[in-house]
Design an enzyme around this catalytic site. Structure first.
Site, PDB file in Angstrom:
ATOM      1  N   ILE A 117      13.603 -24.955 -41.017  1.00 35.17           N
ATOM      2  CA  ILE A 117      12.426 -25.793 -41.280  1.00 35.17           C
ATOM      3  C   ILE A 117      12.836 -27.071 -42.002  1.00 35.17           C
ATOM      4  O   ILE A 117      12.307 -28.157 -41.725  1.00 35.17           O
ATOM      5  CB  ILE A 117      11.374 -24.994 -42.087  1.00 35.17           C
ATOM      6  CG1 ILE A 117      10.884 -23.787 -41.253  1.00 35.17           C
ATOM      7  CG2 ILE A 117      10.199 -25.885 -42.480  1.00 35.17           C
ATOM      8  CD1 ILE A 117       9.959 -22.835 -42.009  1.00 35.17           C
ATOM      9  N   ASP A 177      21.360 -29.058 -49.994  1.00 32.34           N
ATOM     10  CA  ASP A 177      21.580 -27.716 -49.445  1.00 32.34           C
ATOM     11  C   ASP A 177      22.889 -27.182 -50.005  1.00 32.34           C
ATOM     12  O   ASP A 177      23.809 -27.950 -50.277  1.00 32.34           O
ATOM     13  CB  ASP A 177      21.635 -27.750 -47.910  1.00 32.34           C
ATOM     14  CG  ASP A 177      21.179 -26.437 -47.291  1.00 32.34           C
ATOM     15  OD1 ASP A 177      20.109 -26.404 -46.660  1.00 32.34           O
ATOM     16  OD2 ASP A 177      21.903 -25.412 -47.463  1.00 32.34           O
ATOM     17  N   TYR A 229      10.541 -10.308 -51.397  1.00 32.06           N
ATOM     18  CA  TYR A 229      10.394 -11.658 -50.847  1.00 32.06           C
ATOM     19  C   TYR A 229       8.967 -12.173 -51.014  1.00 32.06           C
ATOM     20  O   TYR A 229       8.735 -13.260 -51.555  1.00 32.06           O
ATOM     21  CB  TYR A 229      10.789 -11.642 -49.360  1.00 32.06           C
ATOM     22  CG  TYR A 229      10.534 -12.943 -48.639  1.00 32.06           C
ATOM     23  CD1 TYR A 229      11.484 -13.958 -48.660  1.00 32.06           C
ATOM     24  CD2 TYR A 229       9.354 -13.153 -47.924  1.00 32.06           C
ATOM     25  CE1 TYR A 229      11.250 -15.157 -47.998  1.00 32.06           C
ATOM     26  CE2 TYR A 229       9.114 -14.342 -47.267  1.00 32.06           C
ATOM     27  CZ  TYR A 229      10.062 -15.338 -47.301  1.00 32.06           C
ATOM     28  OH  TYR A 229       9.824 -16.528 -46.649  1.00 32.06           O
ATOM     29  N   ASN A 264       4.179 -17.304 -38.569  1.00 33.76           N
ATOM     30  CA  ASN A 264       5.434 -17.006 -37.857  1.00 33.76           C
ATOM     31  C   ASN A 264       5.980 -18.265 -37.187  1.00 33.76           C
ATOM     32  O   ASN A 264       5.566 -18.611 -36.083  1.00 33.76           O
ATOM     33  CB  ASN A 264       5.207 -15.887 -36.843  1.00 33.76           C
ATOM     34  CG  ASN A 264       5.022 -14.538 -37.515  1.00 33.76           C
ATOM     35  OD1 ASN A 264       4.040 -14.316 -38.219  1.00 33.76           O
ATOM     36  ND2 ASN A 264       5.977 -13.651 -37.324  1.00 33.76           N
ATOM     37  N   VAL A 290      11.229 -12.917 -33.942  1.00 23.58           N
ATOM     38  CA  VAL A 290      11.293 -12.307 -32.615  1.00 23.58           C
ATOM     39  C   VAL A 290      11.517 -13.351 -31.518  1.00 23.58           C
ATOM     40  O   VAL A 290      12.241 -13.090 -30.544  1.00 23.58           O
ATOM     41  CB  VAL A 290      10.032 -11.448 -32.357  1.00 23.58           C
ATOM     42  CG1 VAL A 290       8.765 -12.295 -32.321  1.00 23.58           C
ATOM     43  CG2 VAL A 290      10.168 -10.642 -31.075  1.00 23.58           C
ATOM     44  N   PHE A 311       9.614  -3.505 -29.653  1.00 24.62           N
ATOM     45  CA  PHE A 311       9.291  -2.398 -30.563  1.00 24.62           C
ATOM     46  C   PHE A 311       7.811  -2.092 -30.441  1.00 24.62           C
ATOM     47  O   PHE A 311       6.980  -2.915 -30.819  1.00 24.62           O
ATOM     48  CB  PHE A 311       9.663  -2.754 -32.001  1.00 24.62           C
ATOM     49  CG  PHE A 311      11.129  -3.017 -32.196  1.00 24.62           C
ATOM     50  CD1 PHE A 311      12.075  -2.076 -31.802  1.00 24.62           C
ATOM     51  CD2 PHE A 311      11.573  -4.198 -32.756  1.00 24.62           C
ATOM     52  CE1 PHE A 311      13.432  -2.305 -31.971  1.00 24.62           C
ATOM     53  CE2 PHE A 311      12.930  -4.434 -32.931  1.00 24.62           C
ATOM     54  CZ  PHE A 311      13.864  -3.495 -32.532  1.00 24.62           C
ATOM     55  N   ARG A 364       0.922 -12.095 -33.376  1.00 23.94           N
ATOM     56  CA  ARG A 364       1.322 -12.932 -34.512  1.00 23.94           C
ATOM     57  C   ARG A 364       0.750 -14.332 -34.293  1.00 23.94           C
ATOM     58  O   ARG A 364       0.507 -14.753 -33.173  1.00 23.94           O
ATOM     59  CB  ARG A 364       2.859 -13.041 -34.594  1.00 23.94           C
ATOM     60  CG  ARG A 364       3.568 -11.745 -34.940  1.00 23.94           C
ATOM     61  CD  ARG A 364       3.278 -11.280 -36.352  1.00 23.94           C
ATOM     62  NE  ARG A 364       4.013 -10.067 -36.710  1.00 23.94           N
ATOM     63  CZ  ARG A 364       3.568  -8.830 -36.482  1.00 23.94           C
ATOM     64  NH1 ARG A 364       2.410  -8.629 -35.867  1.00 23.94           N
ATOM     65  NH2 ARG A 364       4.291  -7.790 -36.856  1.00 23.94           N
ATOM     66  N   GLY A 386       6.967  -0.059 -40.851  1.00 22.62           N
ATOM     67  CA  GLY A 386       6.373  -1.076 -41.727  1.00 22.62           C
ATOM     68  C   GLY A 386       5.790  -2.264 -40.993  1.00 22.62           C
ATOM     69  O   GLY A 386       5.307  -3.206 -41.621  1.00 22.62           O
ATOM     70  N   ASP A 387       5.856  -2.260 -39.671  1.00 17.51           N
ATOM     71  CA  ASP A 387       5.330  -3.365 -38.872  1.00 17.51           C
ATOM     72  C   ASP A 387       3.819  -3.532 -39.066  1.00 17.51           C
ATOM     73  O   ASP A 387       3.089  -2.552 -39.148  1.00 17.51           O
ATOM     74  CB  ASP A 387       5.576  -3.069 -37.392  1.00 17.51           C
ATOM     75  CG  ASP A 387       6.371  -4.165 -36.722  1.00 17.51           C
ATOM     76  OD1 ASP A 387       7.096  -4.889 -37.420  1.00 17.51           O
ATOM     77  OD2 ASP A 387       6.267  -4.279 -35.485  1.00 17.51           O
TER      78      ASP A 387
HETATM   79  C1  UD2 Z   1       8.462 -11.328 -40.442  1.00 20.10           C
HETATM   80  C2  UD2 Z   1       8.832 -10.832 -41.813  1.00 20.10           C
HETATM   81  C3  UD2 Z   1       7.619 -10.854 -42.647  1.00 20.10           C
HETATM   82  C4  UD2 Z   1       7.053 -12.235 -42.731  1.00 20.10           C
HETATM   83  C5  UD2 Z   1       6.763 -12.736 -41.339  1.00 20.10           C
HETATM   84  C6  UD2 Z   1       6.302 -14.179 -41.404  1.00 20.10           C
HETATM   85  C7  UD2 Z   1      10.649  -9.176 -41.637  1.00 20.10           C
HETATM   86  C8  UD2 Z   1      10.978  -7.748 -41.555  1.00 20.10           C
HETATM   87  N1  UD2 Z   1       9.347  -9.455 -41.710  1.00 20.10           N
HETATM   88  O1  UD2 Z   1       7.685 -10.272 -39.884  1.00 20.10           O
HETATM   89  O2  UD2 Z   1       7.871 -10.364 -43.919  1.00 20.10           O
HETATM   90  O3  UD2 Z   1       7.973 -13.106 -43.409  1.00 20.10           O
HETATM   91  O4  UD2 Z   1       7.889 -12.616 -40.488  1.00 20.10           O
HETATM   92  O5  UD2 Z   1       6.754 -14.927 -40.370  1.00 20.10           O
HETATM   93  O6  UD2 Z   1      11.500 -10.044 -41.675  1.00 20.10           O
HETATM   94  N2  UD2 Z   1       9.998  -7.372 -32.451  1.00 20.10           N
HETATM   95  C9  UD2 Z   1      10.340  -6.819 -31.223  1.00 20.10           C
HETATM   96  N3  UD2 Z   1      11.639  -6.969 -30.776  1.00 20.10           N
HETATM   97  C10 UD2 Z   1      12.589  -7.628 -31.509  1.00 20.10           C
HETATM   98  C11 UD2 Z   1      12.210  -8.170 -32.764  1.00 20.10           C
HETATM   99  C12 UD2 Z   1      10.908  -8.027 -33.204  1.00 20.10           C
HETATM  100  O7  UD2 Z   1       9.534  -6.226 -30.532  1.00 20.10           O
HETATM  101  O8  UD2 Z   1      13.734  -7.726 -31.063  1.00 20.10           O
HETATM  102  C13 UD2 Z   1       8.589  -7.228 -32.905  1.00 20.10           C
HETATM  103  C14 UD2 Z   1       8.466  -6.703 -34.307  1.00 20.10           C
HETATM  104  O9  UD2 Z   1       8.518  -5.306 -34.319  1.00 20.10           O
HETATM  105  C15 UD2 Z   1       7.094  -7.262 -34.706  1.00 20.10           C
HETATM  106  C16 UD2 Z   1       7.021  -8.593 -33.952  1.00 20.10           C
HETATM  107  O10 UD2 Z   1       8.016  -8.530 -32.947  1.00 20.10           O
HETATM  108  O11 UD2 Z   1       6.058  -6.421 -34.272  1.00 20.10           O
HETATM  109  C17 UD2 Z   1       7.272  -9.796 -34.818  1.00 20.10           C
HETATM  110  O12 UD2 Z   1       8.481  -9.577 -35.532  1.00 20.10           O
HETATM  111  P1  UD2 Z   1       9.127 -10.672 -36.521  1.00 20.10           P
HETATM  112  O13 UD2 Z   1      10.202 -10.001 -37.295  1.00 20.10           O
HETATM  113  O14 UD2 Z   1       9.452 -11.906 -35.767  1.00 20.10           O
HETATM  114  O15 UD2 Z   1       7.913 -11.095 -37.501  1.00 20.10           O
HETATM  115  P2  UD2 Z   1       6.983 -10.248 -38.468  1.00 20.10           P
HETATM  116  O16 UD2 Z   1       5.724 -11.003 -38.575  1.00 20.10           O
HETATM  117  O17 UD2 Z   1       6.888  -8.825 -38.051  1.00 20.10           O
END
Ligand code: UD2
Length: 311
Positions: free
Chosen positions: A13, A32, A147, A176, A191, A208, A215, A276-277
């Site tokens: 960012i 940085d 975090y 996201n 993701v 998953f 999102r 935890g998703d």
């Molecule tokens: C991430 C952060 C969260 C918060 C948020 C904000 C983690 C564990 N969580 O969670 O705390 O900062 O971002 O942006 O870092 N998925 C798949 N396949 C993959 C990877 C992910 O299906 O290879 C799914 C995952 O299980 C989830 C969704 O994609 O349901 C989004 O995953 P993510 O890690 O991009 O974002 P998020 O919101 O779960």
């Protein structure tokens, strides 16, 4: 020419924020320590005579204070951070230093040098997993990781210092974020960065769960524009706003776009839902519109096409 100091300037960012500040005619001090930032992210920016790079760890005692006292920027955009939720769980002490102590250094540096404005990279992680949809800024804050807790603590630190010492703070709760330069280096990376890399390499993505989770995906170009507005728009008051689109996109929809962009891609593999998703996450963008005049403009589909084209 207004002068902005950006911490975490070589990050995902940060580097887009620096690019947009320069394009808008501002002078930039890019800070940085390259713990996770990458020099190549700033390659374009550093060709500009208006951009100066300083290698420093913002959490170190005095480093930022001295820099800001000498530099006298009108605004600080504080994006330097430990950005990985799993890393914050593995090493909460490091999370505290990089995500809380560093913010305190920013607050003190701003006070010491009379900086008028601080913009802070907060996160939807402050809401935890119980926010209503869409999440408004007043929703209960219940972080579920070191975090998220550090981001919430940092907001409070900055807002308290701003009120006491008379500067303005804008806390930006990013949802996201996706786009070019996002690091797909860990299984916990965003993701879209993981899916983009798999499609580029021609390997199957892993979904998953059933792919129905949604999102609020926002392009890094929109996020950088929100940062520039928060740092430079005249007459802003201190406050906190979601930086989001207000729309939820399911992973199945994301995959469908990738499949159009890469028709020969192998079928996705399915795995059990990640522990935890959160099933659905979406922010209310109204406060950012009212306070900053910010509205996200990049459709997810266009952002994904840009990613595929830039590969
Ligand atoms: C991430 C952060 C969260 C918060 C948020 C904000 C983690 C564990 N969580 O969670 O705390 O900062 O971002 O942006 O870092 N998925 C798949 N396949 C993959 C990877 C992910 O299906 O290879 C799914 C995952 O299980 C989830 C969704 O994609 O349901 C989004 O995953 P993510 O890690 O991009 O974002 P998020 O919101 O779960």
């Amino acid at each position: 020419m207004p002068h902005v100091l950006v911490t975490g300037a070589a990050g995902f960012i940060g580097s887009h924020t620096v690019d947009q500040l320069l394009a808008a005619g501002h002078r930039v001090t890019a800070v940085d320590d390259f713990r996770t930032g990458r020099r190549e992210n700033l390659a374009g920016a550093l060709r500009s005579p208006a951009c100066r790079l300083v290698e420093a760890d913002v959490s170190a005692e005095d480093a930022l204070g001295q820099l800001v006292a000498g530099d006298r920027p009108e605004a600080i955009v504080h994006l330097a951070a430990l950005v990985s939720v799993p890393e914050s769980i593995r090493d909460p002490g490091l999370n505290f230093r990089l995500n809380v102590v560093a913010t305190q250094r920013v607050a003190e540096a701003a006070r010491g040098a009379g900086v008028g404005r601080v913009v802070f990279a907060s996160s939807a992680a402050v809401y935890g997993d119980a926010a209503p949809l869409p999440a408004g800024e007043e929703a209960p804050k219940a972080p579920i990781s070191p975090y998220g807790a550090a981001k919430l603590a940092s907001e409070a630190l900055l807002l308290g210092h701003a009120a006491a010492y008379g500067f303005t703070v804008r806390c930006q709760r990013y949802f996201n974020v996706f786009g070019p330069r996002q690091d797909p280096g860990s299984p916990y990376s965003g993701v879209i960065s993981l899916f983009a890399r798999r499609h580029r390499e021609g390997t199957a993505v892993t979904l998953f769960g059933d792919g129905g989770q949604t999102r609020d995906f926002i392009s890094v170009h929109d996020v950088a524009r929100a940062n520039v507005l928060a740092a430079t728009a005249p007459g802003l008051r201190s406050g906190t706003a979601n930086i989001c689109t207000g729309r939820g996109t399911s992973l199945r929809e994301v995959l469908a776009v990738f499949q159009r962009l890469y028709p020969a891609a192998p079928a996705p593999q399915f795995a059990p839902p990640r522990e935890g998703d959160i099933r659905h996450s979406r922010g209310d963008p109204a406060a950012a519109a009212a306070a900053l005049g910010f509205r996200a403009a990049v459709a997810v589909e266009d952002g994904l096409a840009e990613l595929a084209a830039s590969a």
